[in-house]
Design a protein around this motif. Sequence first.
Motif, mmCIF file in Angstrom:
data_model
loop_
_atom_site.group_PDB
_atom_site.id
_atom_site.type_symbol
_atom_site.label_atom_id
_atom_site.label_comp_id
_atom_site.label_asym_id
_atom_site.label_seq_id
_atom_site.Cartn_x
_atom_site.Cartn_y
_atom_site.Cartn_z
ATOM 1 N N MET A 21 22.415 -4.477 9.496
ATOM 2 C CA MET A 21 22.309 -2.744 9.623
ATOM 3 C C MET A 21 20.799 -2.591 10.250
ATOM 4 N N LEU A 22 19.848 -3.214 9.659
ATOM 5 C CA LEU A 22 18.459 -3.014 10.089
ATOM 6 C C LEU A 22 18.449 -3.552 11.578
ATOM 7 N N ILE A 28 18.734 0.769 18.105
ATOM 8 C CA ILE A 28 18.687 2.141 18.162
ATOM 9 C C ILE A 28 17.306 2.966 18.325
ATOM 10 N N GLY A 29 16.565 2.520 17.687
ATOM 11 C CA GLY A 29 15.069 2.937 17.757
ATOM 12 C C GLY A 29 14.563 2.645 19.203
ATOM 13 N N ASN A 30 14.723 1.330 19.482
ATOM 14 C CA ASN A 30 14.318 0.834 20.938
ATOM 15 C C ASN A 30 14.808 1.611 21.833
ATOM 16 N N PRO A 48 30.284 -2.006 19.997
ATOM 17 C CA PRO A 48 30.758 -0.970 21.044
ATOM 18 C C PRO A 48 31.224 0.481 20.551
ATOM 19 N N ASP A 49 31.752 0.475 19.199
ATOM 20 C CA ASP A 49 32.259 1.900 18.798
ATOM 21 C C ASP A 49 31.290 3.126 18.749
ATOM 22 N N LEU A 50 29.918 2.772 19.132
ATOM 23 C CA LEU A 50 29.299 3.632 19.140
ATOM 24 C C LEU A 50 28.916 4.235 20.433
ATOM 25 N N GLU A 78 27.875 9.384 8.936
ATOM 26 C CA GLU A 78 28.243 8.385 7.923
ATOM 27 C C GLU A 78 27.459 6.991 8.252
ATOM 28 N N LEU A 79 27.176 6.892 9.692
ATOM 29 C CA LEU A 79 26.417 5.747 10.206
ATOM 30 C C LEU A 79 24.844 6.119 9.521
ATOM 31 N N LEU A 80 24.339 7.051 9.615
ATOM 32 C CA LEU A 80 22.865 7.633 8.920
ATOM 33 C C LEU A 80 22.979 7.047 7.601
ATOM 34 N N ASP A 81 23.936 7.440 6.905
ATOM 35 C CA ASP A 81 24.132 7.056 5.495
ATOM 36 C C ASP A 81 24.084 5.517 5.287
#
Length: 121
Positions: A21-22, A28-30, A48-50, A78-81
């Motif tokens: 997850m990290l 995502i940050g990049n 790919p689900d994103l 939910e992903l943020l959680d």
Amino acid sequence: MGKAFLQARVIGLHHFPSNTMLNILHLIGNICRHGNGNSVSILHGLRPDLWRTTDYHPVDLKPYPHVPTADSLRIDPELLDEFATAIKQFWFDLETKLSNSEPPGWYGSGRTREASTGGGM
């Protein structure tokens, strides 16, 4: 990021259950900082689900495969959680692992971590 962490702490990120997850959060940050590029391709391969799987032509509304871009990345609450949970778990696990291991070689030698690793991170 992982190599710098390993040099600083002598514990590789792959030893942490939250690593996956990290890593996704790092990608995502990049993508947020740099836009389209290698991180989009890597993240799309992992998750790919994103992204939507189909787009529709604006004129005839026929479906066609979606090409993932930074602008079309979708992150739901939910992903943020899940990211928040992974971050908390990482810090808990890090404290546990460090309290049960020898300190890094540079620790207590009078040298700083930067001097030991050849510079900053």
